[in-house]
Design an enzyme around this catalytic site. Structure first.
Site, PDB file in Angstrom:
ATOM      1  N   SER A  24       0.887  -1.178   0.000  1.00 43.79           N
ATOM      2  CA  SER A  24       0.000   0.000   0.000  1.00 43.79           C
ATOM      3  C   SER A  24       0.914   1.214   0.000  1.00 43.79           C
ATOM      4  CB  SER A  24      -0.841   0.005   1.277  1.00 43.79           C
ATOM      5  OG  SER A  24      -1.400   1.290   1.494  1.00 43.79           O
ATOM      6  N   TYR A  76      -1.131  -0.821  10.292  1.00 43.81           N
ATOM      7  CA  TYR A  76      -1.316  -1.126   8.861  1.00 43.81           C
ATOM      8  C   TYR A  76      -0.042  -0.799   8.079  1.00 43.81           C
ATOM      9  CZ  TYR A  76      -3.616  -1.092   4.247  1.00 43.81           C
ATOM     10  OH  TYR A  76      -3.978  -1.326   2.945  1.00 43.81           O
ATOM     11  N   LYS A 107       2.412  -3.279   5.924  1.00 39.08           N
ATOM     12  CA  LYS A 107       2.610  -3.119   4.483  1.00 39.08           C
ATOM     13  C   LYS A 107       4.070  -2.806   4.144  1.00 39.08           C
ATOM     14  CE  LYS A 107      -1.590  -3.973   3.157  1.00 39.08           C
ATOM     15  NZ  LYS A 107      -1.860  -5.159   2.324  1.00 39.08           N
TER      16      LYS A 107
HETATM   17  N1  LIG Z   1      -8.662  -0.621  -1.638  1.00 38.41           N
HETATM   18  C1  LIG Z   1      -7.600   0.135  -1.481  1.00 38.41           C
HETATM   19  O1  LIG Z   1      -7.657   1.341  -1.676  1.00 38.41           O
HETATM   20  C2  LIG Z   1      -6.284  -0.454  -1.071  1.00 38.41           C
HETATM   21  C3  LIG Z   1      -5.171   0.393  -1.061  1.00 38.41           C
HETATM   22  C4  LIG Z   1      -3.938  -0.108  -0.711  1.00 38.41           C
HETATM   23  C5  LIG Z   1      -3.817  -1.443  -0.388  1.00 38.41           C
HETATM   24  N2  LIG Z   1      -4.913  -2.255  -0.399  1.00 38.41           N
HETATM   25  C6  LIG Z   1      -4.711  -3.657  -0.037  1.00 38.41           C
HETATM   26  O2  LIG Z   1      -5.235  -4.475  -1.063  1.00 38.41           O
HETATM   27  C7  LIG Z   1      -5.689  -5.711  -0.511  1.00 38.41           C
HETATM   28  C8  LIG Z   1      -7.117  -5.941  -0.951  1.00 38.41           C
HETATM   29  O3  LIG Z   1      -7.924  -4.918  -0.408  1.00 38.41           O
HETATM   30  P1  LIG Z   1      -9.398  -4.632  -0.889  1.00 38.41           P
HETATM   31  O4  LIG Z   1      -9.549  -3.174  -0.930  1.00 38.41           O
HETATM   32  O5  LIG Z   1      -9.714  -5.452  -2.070  1.00 38.41           O
HETATM   33  O6  LIG Z   1     -10.199  -5.144   0.410  1.00 38.41           O
HETATM   34  P2  LIG Z   1     -11.506  -6.029   0.585  1.00 38.41           P
HETATM   35  O7  LIG Z   1     -11.890  -5.887   2.004  1.00 38.41           O
HETATM   36  O8  LIG Z   1     -12.501  -5.733  -0.484  1.00 38.41           O
HETATM   37  O9  LIG Z   1     -10.975  -7.516   0.322  1.00 38.41           O
HETATM   38  C9  LIG Z   1     -10.112  -8.143   1.221  1.00 38.41           C
HETATM   39  C10 LIG Z   1     -10.444  -9.623   1.231  1.00 38.41           C
HETATM   40  O10 LIG Z   1      -9.514 -10.260   2.125  1.00 38.41           O
HETATM   41  C11 LIG Z   1     -10.216 -11.218   2.876  1.00 38.41           C
HETATM   42  N3  LIG Z   1      -9.513 -11.485   4.126  1.00 38.41           N
HETATM   43  C12 LIG Z   1      -9.385 -10.671   5.211  1.00 38.41           C
HETATM   44  N4  LIG Z   1      -8.702 -11.297   6.180  1.00 38.41           N
HETATM   45  C13 LIG Z   1      -8.389 -12.541   5.708  1.00 38.41           C
HETATM   46  C14 LIG Z   1      -7.701 -13.655   6.238  1.00 38.41           C
HETATM   47  N5  LIG Z   1      -7.205 -13.644   7.477  1.00 38.41           N
HETATM   48  N6  LIG Z   1      -7.568 -14.756   5.468  1.00 38.41           N
HETATM   49  C15 LIG Z   1      -8.091 -14.800   4.210  1.00 38.41           C
HETATM   50  N7  LIG Z   1      -8.766 -13.779   3.667  1.00 38.41           N
HETATM   51  C16 LIG Z   1      -8.905 -12.661   4.405  1.00 38.41           C
HETATM   52  C17 LIG Z   1     -11.594 -10.603   3.101  1.00 38.41           C
HETATM   53  O11 LIG Z   1     -12.562 -11.600   3.441  1.00 38.41           O
HETATM   54  C18 LIG Z   1     -11.848  -9.952   1.747  1.00 38.41           C
HETATM   55  O12 LIG Z   1     -12.515 -10.828   0.872  1.00 38.41           O
HETATM   56  C19 LIG Z   1      -5.497  -5.584   1.000  1.00 38.41           C
HETATM   57  O13 LIG Z   1      -4.284  -6.197   1.356  1.00 38.41           O
HETATM   58  C20 LIG Z   1      -5.422  -4.091   1.219  1.00 38.41           C
HETATM   59  O14 LIG Z   1      -4.686  -3.778   2.365  1.00 38.41           O
HETATM   60  C21 LIG Z   1      -6.145  -1.794  -0.734  1.00 38.41           C
END
Ligand SMILES: NC(=O)c1ccc[n+]([C@@H]2O[C@H](COP(=O)([O-])OP(=O)(O)OC[C@H]3O[C@@H](n4cnc5c(N)ncnc54)[C@H](O)[C@@H]3O)[C@@H](O)[C@H]2O)c1
Length: 255
Positions: A148, A161, A165
């Protein structure tokens, strides 16, 4: 590596960025095992993708569950060539919050899911990938991890967080160096702000404010744009041990 033959494992594939990756791999002709803790969403996601997708309920922070899931995926599809770590939790909270200081357990939980979960799945996938026949470039597999921009400029409330990351980003080079022996590349994507259920859970005025902070394009990222980059990383053999910010030039402010 050719995405049309990919056998992918996508953690967090039931939702958001991981789901977009799973859809894209299927659209390109590959096969996908969705690993997610959310049984209902995972089952539905795999069903939507058809008979080249399976769901394996997995908590990525549990080593045995991760090892078993990788074995099941490999047994089902005859190997694993692509591992995409998208499972993650936000874990927001001030260290000195209104309710008192943050318990160490809370911090540890965020590290356990985001960082150790990524490590466990990368390890199990690489262990499986080393059995693959190498392609003409000597490649046996590709791992893409999700950090991230908070790895580099974490805001107030993101100590846990950001630490998780930054760990994911930091792990990329030593993993890539070690796995060069088996022909497995490791790259990291550091997304800015993407419109996923994780973001949709925030109030709309905060989403709007975040979008306005993105220099260009001044909007939240689309999960398909993330999937596009992840699939590109699979195909380009010279990209290794890289962390790519995908963020429309945003630099997060302190708050
Ligand atoms: N959306 C953003 O803006 C953003 C920005 C930077 C980084 N990220 C990172 O991208 C990744 C995906 O994020 P997203 O926005 O799609 O989130 P999201 O919440 O839509 O999806 C995350 C998924 O991870 C699953 N999950 C959570 N804990 C888990 C575990 N212990 N074991 C297995 N599955 C688990 C959840 O059930 C969910 O389906 C994450 O690592 C997040 O930190 C997202």
């Amino acid at each position: 590596m050719d995405i049309s033959n990919a056998i992918a494992i996508v953690s967090g594939g039931a939702s958001g960025l991981g789901n977009a990756v799973a859809r894209r791999v299927i659209a390109e002709g590959g096969r996908v095992a969705i690993l997610d803790v959310n049984e209902e969403q995972g089952t539905n996601a795999a069903a939507e993708l058809g008979n080249r997708a399976i769901f394996i309920q997995t908590d990525v922070s549990d080593e045995q569950q991760v090892n078993d899931a990788v074995a099941t995926a490999a047994d089902t599809f005859g190997g694993v060539t692509f591992c995409v770590n998208c499972a993650g939790i936000l874990g927001a909270g001030r260290v000195l919050g209104r309710e008192g200081p943050m318990p160490g357990e809370y911090f540890a939980k965020v590290i356990q899911v985001n960082l150790i979960g990524t490590f466990l799945l990368s390890k199990a996938a690489a262990n499986q990938m080393q059995n693959n026949e190498p392609n003409e470039e000597g490649e046996r597999g590709v791992i893409v991890n999700t950090a991230s921009v908070a790895a580099f400029e974490g805001q107030v409330g993101q100590a846990a967080y950001s630490a998780s990351k930054a760990g994911v980003a930091g792990m990329g080079l030593p993993l890539a160096r070690e796995f060069s022996r088996i022909g497995v590349r490791v790259n990291t994507v550091a997304p800015g702000i993407f419109l996923t259920p994780m973001m949709e859970s925030m109030p709309e005025h905060i989403q709007d404010s975040l979008a306005s902070q993105v220099p260009f394009p001044s909007r939240l990222g689309r999960p398909e744009e993330f999937a596009d980059l992840v699939v590109y990383l699979y195909g380009n053999v010279m990209l290794n041990a890289e962390t790519i910010r995908q963020d429309g030039a945003i630099r997060m402010q302190p708050k």
